[in-house]
Design a protein around this motif. Structure first.
Motif, PDB file in Angstrom:
ATOM      1  N   VAL A  56       2.243  -5.962   5.368  1.00 26.26           N
ATOM      2  CA  VAL A  56       2.010  -5.563   3.983  1.00 26.26           C
ATOM      3  C   VAL A  56       1.484  -4.134   3.889  1.00 26.26           C
ATOM      4  N   ASN A  57       0.812  -3.658   4.919  1.00 27.25           N
ATOM      5  CA  ASN A  57       0.264  -2.294   4.909  1.00 27.25           C
ATOM      6  C   ASN A  57       1.344  -1.216   4.965  1.00 27.25           C
ATOM      7  N   SER A  58       2.582  -1.625   5.305  1.00 27.97           N
ATOM      8  CA  SER A  58       3.675  -0.637   5.413  1.00 27.97           C
ATOM      9  C   SER A  58       4.562  -0.599   4.175  1.00 27.97           C
ATOM     10  N   TYR A  59       4.212  -1.356   3.132  1.00 25.52           N
ATOM     11  CA  TYR A  59       5.059  -1.435   1.943  1.00 25.52           C
ATOM     12  C   TYR A  59       4.992  -0.186   1.075  1.00 25.52           C
ATOM     13  N   PHE A  60       3.867   0.512   1.116  1.00 25.62           N
ATOM     14  CA  PHE A  60       3.688   1.691   0.260  1.00 25.62           C
ATOM     15  C   PHE A  60       3.186   2.873   1.101  1.00 25.62           C
ATOM     16  N   ASP A  61       3.680   4.048   0.782  1.00 26.74           N
ATOM     17  CA  ASP A  61       3.241   5.254   1.489  1.00 26.74           C
ATOM     18  C   ASP A  61       2.546   6.235   0.544  1.00 26.74           C
ATOM     19  N   GLN A 113      -6.228   3.087  -2.191  1.00 26.07           N
ATOM     20  CA  GLN A 113      -4.853   3.172  -1.714  1.00 26.07           C
ATOM     21  C   GLN A 113      -4.063   1.985  -2.259  1.00 26.07           C
ATOM     22  N   LYS A 114      -2.787   2.223  -2.539  1.00 24.16           N
ATOM     23  CA  LYS A 114      -1.974   1.194  -3.196  1.00 24.16           C
ATOM     24  C   LYS A 114      -1.822  -0.048  -2.330  1.00 24.16           C
ATOM     25  N   TRP A 115      -1.611   0.144  -1.015  1.00 23.56           N
ATOM     26  CA  TRP A 115      -1.384  -1.029  -0.169  1.00 23.56           C
ATOM     27  C   TRP A 115      -2.651  -1.887  -0.051  1.00 23.56           C
ATOM     28  N   VAL A 116      -3.827  -1.240  -0.095  1.00 25.55           N
ATOM     29  CA  VAL A 116      -5.087  -1.985  -0.028  1.00 25.55           C
ATOM     30  C   VAL A 116      -5.294  -2.779  -1.315  1.00 25.55           C
TER      31      VAL A 116
END
Length: 403
Positions: A162-167, A176-179
């Motif tokens: 899930v941490n790689s879904y948004f950059d 941060q968006k992924w958090v």
């Protein structure tokens, strides 16, 4: 002329007062870092006939109490790099290491370098404050990285990848968006237990509430991936609590990091060299203050080589007779924090590729020659510091005395 040598330690210091030709005015004596002891020291120094100059090593934070208080008493105070004191006048075969001997050695250094001593000033206090903030910044950055890795490790058991879904880059508040996404959709079942349309609607409302951009194709991609993932931990209250705690700790540290970053930039802007440093390529509102914090007052370096030696990026020399080693490692005897910041600047230059920048041109040339990574990065750091020294010192010397 009276040289006051102070060997500083935590909570107390050893003081010796000397005149030329080894005349002892006051044998080494101990002074506690208390208001009464410092007041007595000021009274003693003022009672000695002739001009007095006080020299101490800027060791950690311990020297700042004395430096500040003695300066406030209108005494000449100079804080010296401990390495210069250590290497001074080592002409004895005996190895003597005591506070009394060190105080006398510092006093002898003061007499020898009398004309070149630089007076401690209020600006030095500002630089020390900036350096302290930078060390705190580094401390919290390490914690942020550790907490980020910790959260990813937990999420790999509930929502792998899930941490790689948004950059998206971190916001000014550190979020941060992924958090934020993982905080809401903390388990893969939070997504795939809904229908596709229900998730798209839920995700769109989440983006609006959190003020993130919404993309339907991204929502469909997330939902499609969720169908194929295999979690390890169950979707229950205990797992949710573990993830919530990890998210809260990461967010709290991220806020502290961004507050320090902003405060450092604000503090650095009060230093006279700030505008010229911020014009340099590879330097921004984060790395600029870090550079200024670790380099300090550039005018205290006598030449460019002194600054590169301070950073530990100066090329080594190994010659004897007809022998001359062609490739010698850098000294790495200076500031490790400054070297780290310089490598970050070099990394920015490599990524942004400013074609008109001499440091980037130099880096690119060395890479084209097939030089190893650490070789061209260190060489680039060396060149950057030499340019920094020239530009900043010229600018500072051009300012009116009042600035």
């Amino acid at each position: 002329m009276n040289a006051v040598g102070i060997d500083v330690s935590k909570g107390k210091s050893m003081v010796a007062i000397m005149r030329p030709f080894g005349e002892i005015v006051a044998s080494p004596f101990e002074v506690n870092h208390t208001a009464s002891d410092i007041k007595s020291l000021v009274k003693l120094i003022n009672s000695v006939e002739g001009e007095s100059r006080i020299v101490m090593e800027h060791t950690g934070r311990y020297y700042e109490v004395l430096a500040h208080q003695l300066s406030e008493a209108n005494l000449f105070v100079s804080a010296i790099n401990p390495k210069l004191i250590k290497d001074f006048d080592n002409d004895s075969l005996r190895k003597v290491k005591s506070d009394k001997a060190d105080a006398v050695k510092i006093a002898r250094y003061a007499l020898d370098k009398w004309q070149n001593l630089k007076q401690y000033s209020v600006m030095d206090e500002l630089r020390n404050q900036l350096k302290t903030m930078n060390r705190q910044f580094g401390f919290y950055m390490k914690h942020k990285t550790a907490m980020k890795n910790n959260l990813i490790g937990i999420l790999d058991q509930t929502y792998p990848g899930v941490n790689s879904y948004f950059d998206s880059p971190a916001r000014n508040d550190g979020s941060q968006k992924w958090v934020d996404f993982a905080s809401t959709y903390w388990h893969v079942d939070c997504v795939r237990k809904m229908s596709l349309n229900a998730f798209i609607d839920h995700y769109q409302k989440w983006c609006k509430r959190k003020k993130y951009n919404f993309s339907q194709s991204k929502a469909e991609e997330i939902y499609g991936k969720a169908k194929e993932l295999v979690p390890v931990l169950p979707k229950d209250k205990v797992t949710k609590l573990i993830i919530k705690q990890a998210v809260d700790q990461l967010n709290s540290t991220s806020v502290t990091v961004e507050e320090l970053r902003s405060l450092m930039n604000e503090t650095a802007s009060k230093l006279p060299e700030y505008p010229i440093v911020m014009q340099m390529k590879g330097v921004g509102p984060s790395l600029g203050p870090q550079l200024m914090a670790e380099i300090g007052d550039v005018t205290r370096f006598t030449h460019k080589g002194a600054l590169t030696a301070f950073a530990g990026v100066d090329p080594g020399v190994n010659e004897s007779g007809s022998y001359e080693q062609k490739s010698v490692p850098t000294s790495k005897r200076g500031s490790a924090d400054l070297r780290k910041t310089l490598f970050q600047v070099m990394d920015v230059l490599i990524k942004t590729m400013p074609q008109d920048d001499p440091v980037y041109q130099f880096l690119d040339k060395k890479r084209a020659q097939g030089k190893a990574y650490y070789v061209y990065m260190t060489a680039g750091a060396n060149k950057f510091l030499r340019i920094y020294y020239g530009r900043v010192k010229e600018y500072l010397l051009s300012l009116p005395e009042s600035e």
